[in-house]
Design a protein around this motif. Structure first.
Motif, mmCIF file in Angstrom:
data_model
loop_
_atom_site.group_PDB
_atom_site.id
_atom_site.type_symbol
_atom_site.label_atom_id
_atom_site.label_comp_id
_atom_site.label_asym_id
_atom_site.label_seq_id
_atom_site.Cartn_x
_atom_site.Cartn_y
_atom_site.Cartn_z
ATOM 1 N N PHE A 146 0.862 -1.188 0.000
ATOM 2 C CA PHE A 146 0.000 0.000 0.000
ATOM 3 C C PHE A 146 0.894 1.234 0.000
ATOM 4 C CE2 PHE A 146 -2.655 -3.345 1.694
ATOM 5 C CZ PHE A 146 -3.806 -3.168 0.944
ATOM 6 N N TYR A 147 0.697 2.096 -0.979
ATOM 7 C CA TYR A 147 1.555 3.278 -1.082
ATOM 8 C C TYR A 147 0.773 4.535 -0.690
ATOM 9 C CZ TYR A 147 -0.749 4.176 -5.587
ATOM 10 O OH TYR A 147 -1.677 4.427 -6.566
ATOM 11 N N ASP A 148 1.523 5.552 -0.314
ATOM 12 C CA ASP A 148 0.927 6.843 0.054
ATOM 13 C C ASP A 148 0.248 7.441 -1.188
ATOM 14 O OD1 ASP A 148 0.443 9.540 0.614
ATOM 15 O OD2 ASP A 148 2.230 9.722 1.870
ATOM 16 N N PRO A 149 -1.045 7.773 -1.106
ATOM 17 C CA PRO A 149 -1.724 8.299 -2.309
ATOM 18 C C PRO A 149 -1.051 9.547 -2.883
ATOM 19 C CG PRO A 149 -3.089 8.575 -0.320
ATOM 20 C CD PRO A 149 -1.960 7.662 0.036
ATOM 21 N N ARG A 150 -0.288 10.268 -2.042
ATOM 22 C CA ARG A 150 0.359 11.510 -2.512
ATOM 23 C C ARG A 150 1.792 11.261 -2.993
ATOM 24 N NH1 ARG A 150 -2.898 14.016 2.036
ATOM 25 N NH2 ARG A 150 -4.546 15.070 0.882
ATOM 26 N N LEU A 174 -13.186 7.955 0.623
ATOM 27 C CA LEU A 174 -13.493 8.272 2.029
ATOM 28 C C LEU A 174 -12.655 9.432 2.535
ATOM 29 C CD1 LEU A 174 -13.843 4.796 3.791
ATOM 30 C CD2 LEU A 174 -15.624 6.507 3.514
ATOM 31 N N THR A 175 -11.412 9.540 2.032
ATOM 32 C CA THR A 175 -10.480 10.515 2.592
ATOM 33 C C THR A 175 -10.088 11.611 1.595
ATOM 34 O OG1 THR A 175 -8.839 8.809 2.138
ATOM 35 C CG2 THR A 175 -9.537 9.072 4.418
ATOM 36 N N PHE A 176 -10.412 11.434 0.344
ATOM 37 C CA PHE A 176 -10.392 12.497 -0.677
ATOM 38 C C PHE A 176 -9.013 13.049 -1.058
ATOM 39 C CE2 PHE A 176 -14.555 12.151 1.148
ATOM 40 C CZ PHE A 176 -15.305 11.960 0.002
ATOM 41 N N ASP A 366 -14.257 4.884 10.122
ATOM 42 C CA ASP A 366 -12.986 4.936 10.834
ATOM 43 C C ASP A 366 -11.935 4.270 9.952
ATOM 44 O OD1 ASP A 366 -10.900 5.048 12.532
ATOM 45 O OD2 ASP A 366 -11.790 3.792 14.106
ATOM 46 N N VAL A 367 -11.057 5.081 9.376
ATOM 47 C CA VAL A 367 -10.042 4.514 8.477
ATOM 48 C C VAL A 367 -8.708 4.311 9.212
ATOM 49 C CG1 VAL A 367 -11.036 5.484 6.371
ATOM 50 C CG2 VAL A 367 -9.324 6.797 7.604
ATOM 51 N N VAL A 372 -2.065 1.698 6.179
ATOM 52 C CA VAL A 372 -0.796 1.005 6.355
ATOM 53 C C VAL A 372 0.377 1.974 6.222
ATOM 54 C CG1 VAL A 372 0.697 -0.808 5.404
ATOM 55 C CG2 VAL A 372 -1.784 -1.146 5.473
ATOM 56 N N THR A 373 0.373 2.786 5.149
ATOM 57 C CA THR A 373 1.533 3.624 4.822
ATOM 58 C C THR A 373 1.288 5.103 5.107
ATOM 59 O OG1 THR A 373 1.851 2.108 3.007
ATOM 60 C CG2 THR A 373 3.217 4.061 2.989
ATOM 61 N N ALA A 374 0.068 5.530 4.909
ATOM 62 C CA ALA A 374 -0.266 6.941 5.097
ATOM 63 C C ALA A 374 -1.238 7.038 6.274
ATOM 64 C CB ALA A 374 -0.908 7.490 3.823
ATOM 65 N N PRO A 375 -0.716 7.081 7.509
ATOM 66 C CA PRO A 375 -1.599 7.007 8.677
ATOM 67 C C PRO A 375 -2.627 8.134 8.696
ATOM 68 C CG PRO A 375 0.737 7.084 9.326
ATOM 69 C CD PRO A 375 0.688 7.299 7.846
ATOM 70 N N TRP A 376 -3.786 7.830 9.177
ATOM 71 C CA TRP A 376 -4.848 8.824 9.327
ATOM 72 C C TRP A 376 -4.850 9.229 10.790
ATOM 73 C CZ3 TRP A 376 -7.208 11.470 5.726
ATOM 74 C CH2 TRP A 376 -8.330 12.225 6.055
ATOM 75 N N THR A 377 -4.447 10.481 11.070
ATOM 76 C CA THR A 377 -4.171 10.850 12.450
ATOM 77 C C THR A 377 -5.260 11.710 13.083
ATOM 78 O OG1 THR A 377 -2.861 12.681 11.606
ATOM 79 C CG2 THR A 377 -1.647 10.703 12.230
ATOM 80 N N ASP A 378 -6.244 12.140 12.307
ATOM 81 C CA ASP A 378 -7.311 12.968 12.889
ATOM 82 C C ASP A 378 -8.009 12.203 14.008
ATOM 83 O OD1 ASP A 378 -8.219 15.458 10.827
ATOM 84 O OD2 ASP A 378 -6.975 13.866 9.996
ATOM 85 N N GLU A 379 -8.199 12.899 15.117
ATOM 86 C CA GLU A 379 -8.866 12.232 16.240
ATOM 87 C C GLU A 379 -10.382 12.244 16.103
ATOM 88 O OE1 GLU A 379 -7.633 13.495 20.164
ATOM 89 O OE2 GLU A 379 -5.614 13.833 19.350
ATOM 90 N N GLY A 380 -10.897 13.285 15.466
ATOM 91 C CA GLY A 380 -12.351 13.422 15.353
ATOM 92 C C GLY A 380 -12.943 12.427 14.360
ATOM 93 N N HIS A 381 -14.254 12.236 14.463
ATOM 94 C CA HIS A 381 -14.941 11.316 13.541
ATOM 95 C C HIS A 381 -14.866 11.839 12.114
ATOM 96 C CE1 HIS A 381 -16.622 8.626 16.499
ATOM 97 N NE2 HIS A 381 -17.013 9.664 17.207
#
Ligand SMILES: Cc1ncc(COP(=O)(O)O)c(C=O)c1O
Length: 414
Positions: A146-150, A174-176, A366-367, A372-381
């Motif tokens: 899994f690679y970073d989308p950016r 989901l994350t745009f 909740d992603v 795997v590679t590009a962590p999703w760090t936002d705490e909010g929903h």
């Protein structure tokens, strides 16, 4: 079967030179073959009868995109009409219609991957696409990174001698994140790797991946193309003949099929795609801007807004937006009770999966655990809004009353 009614729209200049609204109105129908009726009648059926042995044997040898029909599984006049429309809009040599958007994801992956192969998959992909790679493809002996989308052109460093496919989804549904598709496709061409992109969000009206060097384009036609939340359908468009043959063969050996009624419904939806998308887009941008002003929202994820981190790529590559976007609730507003109150207080937005229909929807997801590679760090929903064709003022009122209600109710209980 042809009569006095000619297909004037099809007989003159190539339709791909015409404006999109004109193409949507005229592609994928052949009135001259159907007694002049505007739309192709629905052809349900398995068996096709042949008058001679030569005709039966000959049918098996010809190109199944243009030649005689052979058997219902291999295509019928309605699926062929839809495939013609899809291929022309995307600038591909041909398309294959299948029974769902997820089948349009799995067929090309299965067409190109074998035991011992390596797949590069964007970390922002649709959940079931991810699941396909970690379940069945893993079992088949296909390794996925899994690679970073950016990642853009730096994907070059991840390509191995056994890398066969780079899979993109832009924006991630989901994350745009908007991917640098031209940069990734350039690397794929230089390294001899097949590139694929799930283009469901933009549709060919707003992004044409083949023109940017991509080999295979995937569409969940369930969404905007059909537009009514009443069918499931998928389409795969191939850049060239070799890719098309491979996709078609894989779809056939797996018994994939697109029901003629659904193809007809999808074509009916596509006639109005341009006008519907314009409304989805303008309403979603209005609502996204409004949400940016709300104190409960940490950030809004809409590629068409200048606040989006990939807005520059979006304006460079896309000609417009659709109506699906995300937002993140601020951590203080993000307790489960607050979320439940907010979602259950909505009166117009429905809670449910899928998107692209006439009605507005919202889901929370909740992603964080799947990345795997590009962590999703936002705490909010993380919320995803599908903005439908309702009046945007009503949609804003609905969101406002539900946010206010959630705040009042949960504050009162503290
Ligand atoms: C980006 C994306 N691709 C593919 C699919 C699969 O489409 P379907 O629901 O028609 O199987 C979905 C469904 O939500 C999606 O969001």
């Amino acid at each position: 079967m042809s009569n006095q009614h000619t297909d004037r729209a099809c007989a003159s200049a190539p339709s791909s030179t015409r404006a999109i609204g004109t193409q949507l109105a005229h592609l994928g129908r052949r009135s001259g073959e159907h007694h002049g009726f505007v739309n192709t009648p629905i052809h349900r059926g398995s068996t096709v009868l042949f008058k001679t042995l030569d005709a039966l044997e000959g049918a098996l040898r010809v190109n199944s995109r243009t030649g005689p029909f052979v058997y219902g599984l291999m295509g019928n006049p309605n699926s062929r009409d839809l495939e013609t429309m899809l291929a022309t809009l995307d600038g591909g040599v041909g398309a294959v219609a299948v029974g769902s958007g997820l089948a349009a994801v799995s067929v090309p992956l299965l067409a190109y991957l074998s035991a011992g192969d390596h797949l590069l998959m964007t970390d922002s992909c649709y959940g079931p696409s991810r699941h396909l790679t970690t379940s069945m493809l893993a079992r088949m002996g296909v390794e996925t990174t899994f690679y970073d989308p950016r990642i853009a052109g730096a994907i070059d460093a991840l390509i191995r001698p056994n890398t066969r496919v780079v899979y993109m989804e832009s924006p991630g549904s989901l994350t745009f994140e908007v991917q640098d598709v031209p940069a990734i496709a350039r690397v794929c061409r230089a390294r001899g790797v097949t590139s694929m992109v799930d283009n469901t969000w933009a549709t060919p009206l707003h992004f044409r991946p083949i023109a940017h060097g991509v080999d295979i384009v995937i569409h969940a036609l369930t969404k905007y193309q059909s537009g009514n939340s009443d069918i499931l359908l998928g389409g795969i468009v191939a850049r060239d003949e070799t890719h098309w043959q491979r996709i078609k063969e894989t779809a056939e050996v797996h018994g994939h099929y697109a029901h003629p009624d659904d193809c007809m419904q999808c074509l009916r939806g596509m006639r109005s795609l341009e006008v519907r998308l314009a409304r989805h887009a303008s309403s979603s941008i209005e609502i996204a801007r409004w949400l940016e002003g709300r104190s409960e929202i940490a950030r809004v994820l809409h590629p068409a807004l200048s606040s989006h981190p990939d807005h520059a790529i979006f304006t460079r590559d896309f000609t417009g937006s659709s109506g699906l976007f995300g937002c993140v609730l601020k951590p203080h507003a993000a307790g489960r009770e607050y979320l439940r109150m907010f979602l259950e207080s909505l009166r117009i937005f429905g809670m449910g999966f899928s998107w692209g229909g006439f009605e507005s929807l919202i889901v929370s997801s909740d992603v964080r655990s799947s990345r795997v590679t590009a962590p999703w760090t936002d705490e909010g929903h993380l919320l995803r809004l599908q903005v439908g064709l309702e009046d945007p003022r009503d949609l804003i009122s609905d969101l406002a009353q539900a946010l206010d209600h959630a705040r009042a109710t949960t504050a009162a209980r503290v």
